[in-house]
Motif scaffolding. Structure first.
Motif, PDB file in Angstrom:
ATOM      1  N   ASN A  41       0.839  -1.193   0.000  1.00  0.00           N
ATOM      2  CA  ASN A  41       0.000   0.000   0.000  1.00  0.00           C
ATOM      3  C   ASN A  41       0.876   1.245   0.000  1.00  0.00           C
ATOM      4  O   ASN A  41       2.059   1.201   0.345  1.00  0.00           O
ATOM      5  CB  ASN A  41      -0.936   0.008   1.217  1.00  0.00           C
ATOM      6  CG  ASN A  41      -0.184  -0.191   2.515  1.00  0.00           C
ATOM      7  OD1 ASN A  41       0.551   0.676   2.966  1.00  0.00           O
ATOM      8  ND2 ASN A  41      -0.351  -1.361   3.126  1.00  0.00           N
ATOM      9  N   THR A  42       0.288   2.349  -0.385  1.00  0.00           N
ATOM     10  CA  THR A  42       1.024   3.612  -0.488  1.00  0.00           C
ATOM     11  C   THR A  42       1.511   4.091   0.864  1.00  0.00           C
ATOM     12  O   THR A  42       2.608   4.662   0.967  1.00  0.00           O
ATOM     13  CB  THR A  42       0.143   4.692  -1.128  1.00  0.00           C
ATOM     14  OG1 THR A  42      -0.362   4.200  -2.375  1.00  0.00           O
ATOM     15  CG2 THR A  42       0.926   5.967  -1.387  1.00  0.00           C
ATOM     16  N   GLN A  89       7.668  16.318  -8.687  1.00  0.00           N
ATOM     17  CA  GLN A  89       7.069  16.788  -9.943  1.00  0.00           C
ATOM     18  C   GLN A  89       5.793  16.009 -10.256  1.00  0.00           C
ATOM     19  O   GLN A  89       4.789  16.575 -10.700  1.00  0.00           O
ATOM     20  CB  GLN A  89       8.086  16.614 -11.076  1.00  0.00           C
ATOM     21  CG  GLN A  89       7.657  17.232 -12.399  1.00  0.00           C
ATOM     22  CD  GLN A  89       7.521  18.752 -12.333  1.00  0.00           C
ATOM     23  OE1 GLN A  89       8.176  19.412 -11.525  1.00  0.00           O
ATOM     24  NE2 GLN A  89       6.652  19.313 -13.168  1.00  0.00           N
ATOM     25  N   ALA A  90       5.803  14.685 -10.010  1.00  0.00           N
ATOM     26  CA  ALA A  90       4.618  13.858 -10.266  1.00  0.00           C
ATOM     27  C   ALA A  90       3.467  14.278  -9.349  1.00  0.00           C
ATOM     28  O   ALA A  90       2.298  14.304  -9.768  1.00  0.00           O
ATOM     29  CB  ALA A  90       4.955  12.386 -10.039  1.00  0.00           C
ATOM     30  N   CYS A  91       3.793  14.649  -8.102  1.00  0.00           N
ATOM     31  CA  CYS A  91       2.755  15.118  -7.177  1.00  0.00           C
ATOM     32  C   CYS A  91       2.161  16.437  -7.663  1.00  0.00           C
ATOM     33  O   CYS A  91       0.943  16.648  -7.615  1.00  0.00           O
ATOM     34  CB  CYS A  91       3.336  15.293  -5.777  1.00  0.00           C
ATOM     35  SG  CYS A  91       3.701  13.740  -4.922  1.00  0.00           S
ATOM     36  N   LEU A 134       3.927   8.496 -10.149  1.00  0.00           N
ATOM     37  CA  LEU A 134       4.187   8.443  -8.707  1.00  0.00           C
ATOM     38  C   LEU A 134       4.315   6.994  -8.243  1.00  0.00           C
ATOM     39  O   LEU A 134       5.232   6.640  -7.502  1.00  0.00           O
ATOM     40  CB  LEU A 134       3.059   9.154  -7.956  1.00  0.00           C
ATOM     41  CG  LEU A 134       3.228   9.308  -6.440  1.00  0.00           C
ATOM     42  CD1 LEU A 134       4.492  10.088  -6.110  1.00  0.00           C
ATOM     43  CD2 LEU A 134       1.998  10.006  -5.846  1.00  0.00           C
ATOM     44  N   ARG A 135       3.417   6.141  -8.708  1.00  0.00           N
ATOM     45  CA  ARG A 135       3.483   4.728  -8.323  1.00  0.00           C
ATOM     46  C   ARG A 135       4.755   4.082  -8.863  1.00  0.00           C
ATOM     47  O   ARG A 135       5.412   3.300  -8.155  1.00  0.00           O
ATOM     48  CB  ARG A 135       2.237   4.004  -8.834  1.00  0.00           C
ATOM     49  CG  ARG A 135       2.278   2.496  -8.625  1.00  0.00           C
ATOM     50  CD  ARG A 135       0.951   1.824  -8.914  1.00  0.00           C
ATOM     51  NE  ARG A 135       0.001   2.037  -7.827  1.00  0.00           N
ATOM     52  CZ  ARG A 135      -1.029   1.210  -7.592  1.00  0.00           C
ATOM     53  NH1 ARG A 135      -1.230   0.152  -8.344  1.00  0.00           N
ATOM     54  NH2 ARG A 135      -1.859   1.463  -6.610  1.00  0.00           N
ATOM     55  N   GLN A 136       5.120   4.408 -10.098  1.00  0.00           N
ATOM     56  CA  GLN A 136       6.334   3.841 -10.690  1.00  0.00           C
ATOM     57  C   GLN A 136       7.578   4.257  -9.911  1.00  0.00           C
ATOM     58  O   GLN A 136       8.498   3.455  -9.697  1.00  0.00           O
ATOM     59  CB  GLN A 136       6.457   4.276 -12.154  1.00  0.00           C
ATOM     60  CG  GLN A 136       5.422   3.633 -13.078  1.00  0.00           C
ATOM     61  CD  GLN A 136       5.379   4.289 -14.449  1.00  0.00           C
ATOM     62  OE1 GLN A 136       6.163   5.200 -14.740  1.00  0.00           O
ATOM     63  NE2 GLN A 136       4.457   3.831 -15.302  1.00  0.00           N
ATOM     64  N   LEU A 137       7.628   5.510  -9.469  1.00  0.00           N
ATOM     65  CA  LEU A 137       8.780   5.998  -8.707  1.00  0.00           C
ATOM     66  C   LEU A 137       8.864   5.329  -7.337  1.00  0.00           C
ATOM     67  O   LEU A 137       9.963   5.038  -6.846  1.00  0.00           O
ATOM     68  CB  LEU A 137       8.702   7.519  -8.560  1.00  0.00           C
ATOM     69  CG  LEU A 137       8.952   8.318  -9.839  1.00  0.00           C
ATOM     70  CD1 LEU A 137       8.585   9.784  -9.653  1.00  0.00           C
ATOM     71  CD2 LEU A 137      10.422   8.180 -10.265  1.00  0.00           C
ATOM     72  N   LEU A 138       7.714   5.085  -6.713  1.00  0.00           N
ATOM     73  CA  LEU A 138       7.715   4.376  -5.430  1.00  0.00           C
ATOM     74  C   LEU A 138       8.233   2.950  -5.602  1.00  0.00           C
ATOM     75  O   LEU A 138       8.870   2.397  -4.700  1.00  0.00           O
ATOM     76  CB  LEU A 138       6.303   4.349  -4.838  1.00  0.00           C
ATOM     77  CG  LEU A 138       5.797   5.652  -4.211  1.00  0.00           C
ATOM     78  CD1 LEU A 138       4.323   5.544  -3.848  1.00  0.00           C
ATOM     79  CD2 LEU A 138       6.626   6.028  -2.975  1.00  0.00           C
ATOM     80  N   GLN A 139       7.984   2.376  -6.780  1.00  0.00           N
ATOM     81  CA  GLN A 139       8.489   1.032  -7.054  1.00  0.00           C
ATOM     82  C   GLN A 139       9.953   1.054  -7.475  1.00  0.00           C
ATOM     83  O   GLN A 139      10.697   0.095  -7.220  1.00  0.00           O
ATOM     84  CB  GLN A 139       7.635   0.364  -8.139  1.00  0.00           C
ATOM     85  CG  GLN A 139       6.208   0.035  -7.673  1.00  0.00           C
ATOM     86  CD  GLN A 139       5.354  -0.534  -8.799  1.00  0.00           C
ATOM     87  OE1 GLN A 139       5.039   0.163  -9.765  1.00  0.00           O
ATOM     88  NE2 GLN A 139       4.991  -1.797  -8.686  1.00  0.00           N
ATOM     89  N   GLU A 140      10.376   2.139  -8.114  1.00  0.00           N
ATOM     90  CA  GLU A 140      11.769   2.257  -8.561  1.00  0.00           C
ATOM     91  C   GLU A 140      12.721   2.345  -7.376  1.00  0.00           C
ATOM     92  O   GLU A 140      13.813   1.768  -7.393  1.00  0.00           O
ATOM     93  CB  GLU A 140      11.913   3.503  -9.449  1.00  0.00           C
ATOM     94  CG  GLU A 140      13.332   3.743  -9.948  1.00  0.00           C
ATOM     95  CD  GLU A 140      13.436   5.023 -10.767  1.00  0.00           C
ATOM     96  OE1 GLU A 140      14.505   5.665 -10.705  1.00  0.00           O
ATOM     97  OE2 GLU A 140      12.450   5.393 -11.443  1.00  0.00           O
ATOM     98  N   ILE A 158      -4.816   1.899  -8.882  1.00  0.00           N
ATOM     99  CA  ILE A 158      -4.766   3.196  -8.184  1.00  0.00           C
ATOM    100  C   ILE A 158      -6.143   3.499  -7.596  1.00  0.00           C
ATOM    101  O   ILE A 158      -7.155   3.470  -8.301  1.00  0.00           O
ATOM    102  CB  ILE A 158      -4.326   4.300  -9.159  1.00  0.00           C
ATOM    103  CG1 ILE A 158      -2.880   4.026  -9.619  1.00  0.00           C
ATOM    104  CG2 ILE A 158      -4.437   5.677  -8.499  1.00  0.00           C
ATOM    105  CD1 ILE A 158      -2.416   4.951 -10.717  1.00  0.00           C
ATOM    106  N   CYS A 159      -6.172   3.783  -6.313  1.00  0.00           N
ATOM    107  CA  CYS A 159      -7.439   3.978  -5.599  1.00  0.00           C
ATOM    108  C   CYS A 159      -7.695   5.439  -5.244  1.00  0.00           C
ATOM    109  O   CYS A 159      -8.710   5.734  -4.586  1.00  0.00           O
ATOM    110  CB  CYS A 159      -7.456   3.134  -4.312  1.00  0.00           C
ATOM    111  SG  CYS A 159      -7.304   1.365  -4.597  1.00  0.00           S
ATOM    112  N   ASP A 160      -6.786   6.327  -5.629  1.00  0.00           N
ATOM    113  CA  ASP A 160      -6.987   7.736  -5.305  1.00  0.00           C
ATOM    114  C   ASP A 160      -8.341   8.207  -5.855  1.00  0.00           C
ATOM    115  O   ASP A 160      -8.639   8.041  -7.051  1.00  0.00           O
ATOM    116  CB  ASP A 160      -5.864   8.573  -5.916  1.00  0.00           C
ATOM    117  CG  ASP A 160      -5.945  10.031  -5.493  1.00  0.00           C
ATOM    118  OD1 ASP A 160      -5.323  10.393  -4.494  1.00  0.00           O
ATOM    119  OD2 ASP A 160      -6.660  10.790  -6.182  1.00  0.00           O
ATOM    120  N   LEU A 161      -9.154   8.780  -4.982  1.00  0.00           N
ATOM    121  CA  LEU A 161     -10.534   9.093  -5.354  1.00  0.00           C
ATOM    122  C   LEU A 161     -10.621  10.154  -6.451  1.00  0.00           C
ATOM    123  O   LEU A 161     -11.423  10.032  -7.381  1.00  0.00           O
ATOM    124  CB  LEU A 161     -11.307   9.546  -4.108  1.00  0.00           C
ATOM    125  CG  LEU A 161     -11.455   8.491  -3.000  1.00  0.00           C
ATOM    126  CD1 LEU A 161     -12.223   9.060  -1.823  1.00  0.00           C
ATOM    127  CD2 LEU A 161     -12.148   7.240  -3.531  1.00  0.00           C
TER     128      LEU A 161
END
Length: 633
Positions: free
Chosen positions: A417-418, A594-596, A604-610, A621-624
């Motif tokens: 999770n994020t 920058q993604a934010c 953003l998800r890709q960078l968190l995985q990188e 992605i669950c962001d409302l």
């Protein structure tokens, strides 16, 4: 109906009835005694006898008034009242002896003895019978209970129960074979194996635990033994209340999850508790949260020079500030407490605070910790958890703060999770900054699991659901979690921070993981309720499985790898986790920023995985806001 009418009469009227009753009793005792004479048939016509009776009765009633016999409440007749009745009867027998001697001019030594025995039986016996009648009537409306523990605390609890009309104790139960089969304060002491029979015989609804000296493991074993019985289990708080003589019915509390876990906290080490706090300026971010507020409570006991409460929520800040000031007043302390509003996303605000007050130690507890909420608000979660930590750490470096401790989480380990990924990124930030050449601020982070009673804990949710009649909801039948009390977690965080050398990742020993469904079942049963399922369709509380929430894992881990080392503290370990140098990590942070700004959830998800976070999301992605935007497209 007649009894209800009599009980409703004014107190003075009821006293009058007792006086009339006692006059009739004296009359019966007097003439019974006179009947023992050979010439009994003539005694009724003797004026001397009637004068002797009048004198004896009048003086005896005055004596009873003087001794306070009519001040006693009959339904609470005690040994003292019965002693008063015996003493009064003895003096009345002496008055009888003197009256007969004066008016009849005859002396028979056996008659006063017979009069005394008759009088004491009628006076005391009638009151005991009336008390039994009233008590029996009252106990029909009271909750029958068993007191587990026939020691000093159990006896104190029994005395407290007798003062209220809520509970009716029917027996003691005790593990000590030496006192089993004895009677204490009119209550028999039974073996634990007889609890089931007692419940069935008397309709027992509650079991009151009076064993404050038992350790956590003993309490856990006992509760497991009591869990199958259809009774609510309540307990007295602890030894302090016993010593202070404060055991009463209102002090009884429901069994807490702490009792179910059976975990004894390790006593904190004073030298570690005070190392980064005593006589120093300490700042706590997120000071109004569940962890932050407990850190403040622990910190103030270590006598800091100043304590800065940094909090975004005005109400939370007001609450902890008020609590700490009241604690100071009660304990005669004079520590400067500074309640400051602010966001950890504002670096200049953080620096100005740290520089203005010369902050030496920072405990960074400010974070968004609720997994689904961060999933629904990804950018804000990343901003607060990652950049809030980064800005706070950079402000600490700029302000020459000595020690910086991050409150991390077990969800940072192989996150799905994020929230967990953002906390792992926060750890990487501190690891990278700690490794920079010439770094003078000592950074460390402390990773642990769920704390009982925190804002995101399942326990208070279960308690509310049980109180509301159910159902109790959990997301998966096999889900497990680690648990720790908030005070123990805060103490271990402070001690771990004092042990850090720089860049340390500390892991707290959380004990055994707990199946949440087992926890729910125990909480239901120990509330005196039955689980409603297919086998028990008439049960009280159902358990419903709702399915895993976005980003939720079945189980949590405390370590990414197996490289863990023990420290000198039995509950604190240190982990050697992978890290990135600052030059590499800063590039990822810039791209993530920058993604934010662009609300680019995919990047953003890709960078968190990188980054080496181990982030492996199980959901889309669950962001409302992102979902709403893409649905519109």
């Amino acid at each position: 109906m007649i009894l209800e009418t009599l009980l409703a009469l004014p107190r003075n009227v009821k006293k009058t009835f007792f006086v009339i009753h006692d006059i009739l009793v004296i009359f019966a005792a007097f003439w019974f005694t006179q009947s023992l004479k050979a010439s009994y048939s003539q005694e009724w016509f003797s004026s001397a006898n009637w004068l002797a009776f009048a004198a004896t009765a009048g003086l005896t009633i005055l004596l009873f008034v003087r001794l306070g016999l009519y001040r006693a409440v009959t339904r609470y007749v005690s040994t003292k009242v019965l002693t008063t009745a015996v003493l009064g009867s003895m003096i009345s027998a002496l008055l009888f002896f003197i009256s007969v001697l004066i008016f009849e001019q005859r002396l028979r030594l056996a008659l006063p003895v017979a009069y005394f025995l008759m009088l004491v039986v009628l006076i005391a016996g009638s009151r005991v019978m009336l008390r039994t009648l009233l008590s029996g009537r009252q106990t029909q409306q009271m909750t029958p209970v068993i007191i587990y523990g026939a020691g000093q605390s159990g006896r104190q609890l029994l005395e407290a129960i007798k003062q209220v009309s809520e509970y009716h104790a029917i027996a003691f139960v005790d593990d000590n074979p030496k006192i089993q089969r004895t009677v204490i304060y009119d209550l028999p002491v039974h073996r634990p194996s007889e609890i089931g029979a007692l419940i069935q015989r008397y309709g027992v609804e509650k079991i009151l635990l009076a064993i404050p000296s038992a350790n956590s493991e003993e309490r856990k074993t006992l509760l497991q033994r009591l869990e199958p019985y259809p009774c609510e289990v309540l307990a007295i708080p602890g030894m302090k209340d016993l010593v202070d003589g404060k055991i009463n019915v209102s002090s009884l509390k429901k069994i807490s999850v702490v009792d179910l876990l059976g975990r004894d906290p390790v006593a904190p080490r004073p030298e570690l508790m005070g190392a980064d706090i005593n006589a120093k300026v300490v700042m706590v971010t997120g000071a109004g949260g569940s962890i932050g507020s407990e850190l403040c409570r622990q910190i103030i006991r270590q006598q800091p020079a100043k304590l800065i409460l940094f909090e975004l929520s005005e109400f939370s800040l007001y609450s902890i500030d008020k609590e700490l000031r009241e604690y100071q007043a009660e304990n005669g302390m004079n520590i400067e407490i500074l309640p400051l509003l602010g966001s950890v996303q504002h670096r200049r605000r953080l620096f100005s605070v740290m520089q203005a007050y010369g902050v030496q130690t920072v405990y960074h507890a400010a974070a968004y910790k609720h997994v689904p909420m961060v999933e629904f608000n990804t950018i804000e979660g990343v901003r607060n958890n990652i950049y809030g930590t980064l800005f706070c750490a950079q402000a600490a470096i700029e302000a020459a703060v000595e020690t910086f401790v991050l409150i991390s989480t077990d969800k940072a380990v192989r996150p799905t999770n994020t929230m967990g990924a953002s906390k792992r990124m926060a750890e990487l930030v501190l690891q990278a900054l700690a490794a920079e050449p010439g770094q003078t601020t000592r950074f460390c982070m402390v990773r642990f699991g769920n704390v009982l009673g925190s804002s995101g804990s399942v326990v208070p949710v279960f308690e509310k659901q049980i109180a509301a009649g159910g159902p109790v909801t959990l997301t998966h039948a096999e889900i497990t979690r680690y648990f720790m009390t908030i005070p123990e977690a805060a103490q271990l965080v402070i001690q771990a921070g004092a042990m850090g050398k720089g860049g340390d990742v500390f892991v707290l020993d959380m004990g055994e993981s707990v199946r949440i469904i087992d926890l729910a079942k125990q909480m239901i049963r120990l509330s005196g309720l039955e689980i409603k399922d297919e086998a028990h369709p008439d049960g009280d509380i159902a358990i419903e499985v709702t399915g895993l929430r976005p980003g939720e894992k079945l189980y949590e881990e405390l370590l990414i790898g197996d490289a863990v080392e023990h420290t000198t503290h039995p509950r604190i370990m240190t982990a050697n986790e992978v890290m990135l140098p600052w030059v590499t990590l800063s590039d990822i942070l810039e791209r993530m920023d920058q993604a934010c700004r662009q609300s680019n959830q995919m990047t953003l998800r890709q960078l968190l995985q990188e980054a080496p976070t181990g982030f492996n999301p199980k959901d889309d992605i669950c962001d409302l806001v992102w979902q709403q935007t893409h649905q519109a497209v």
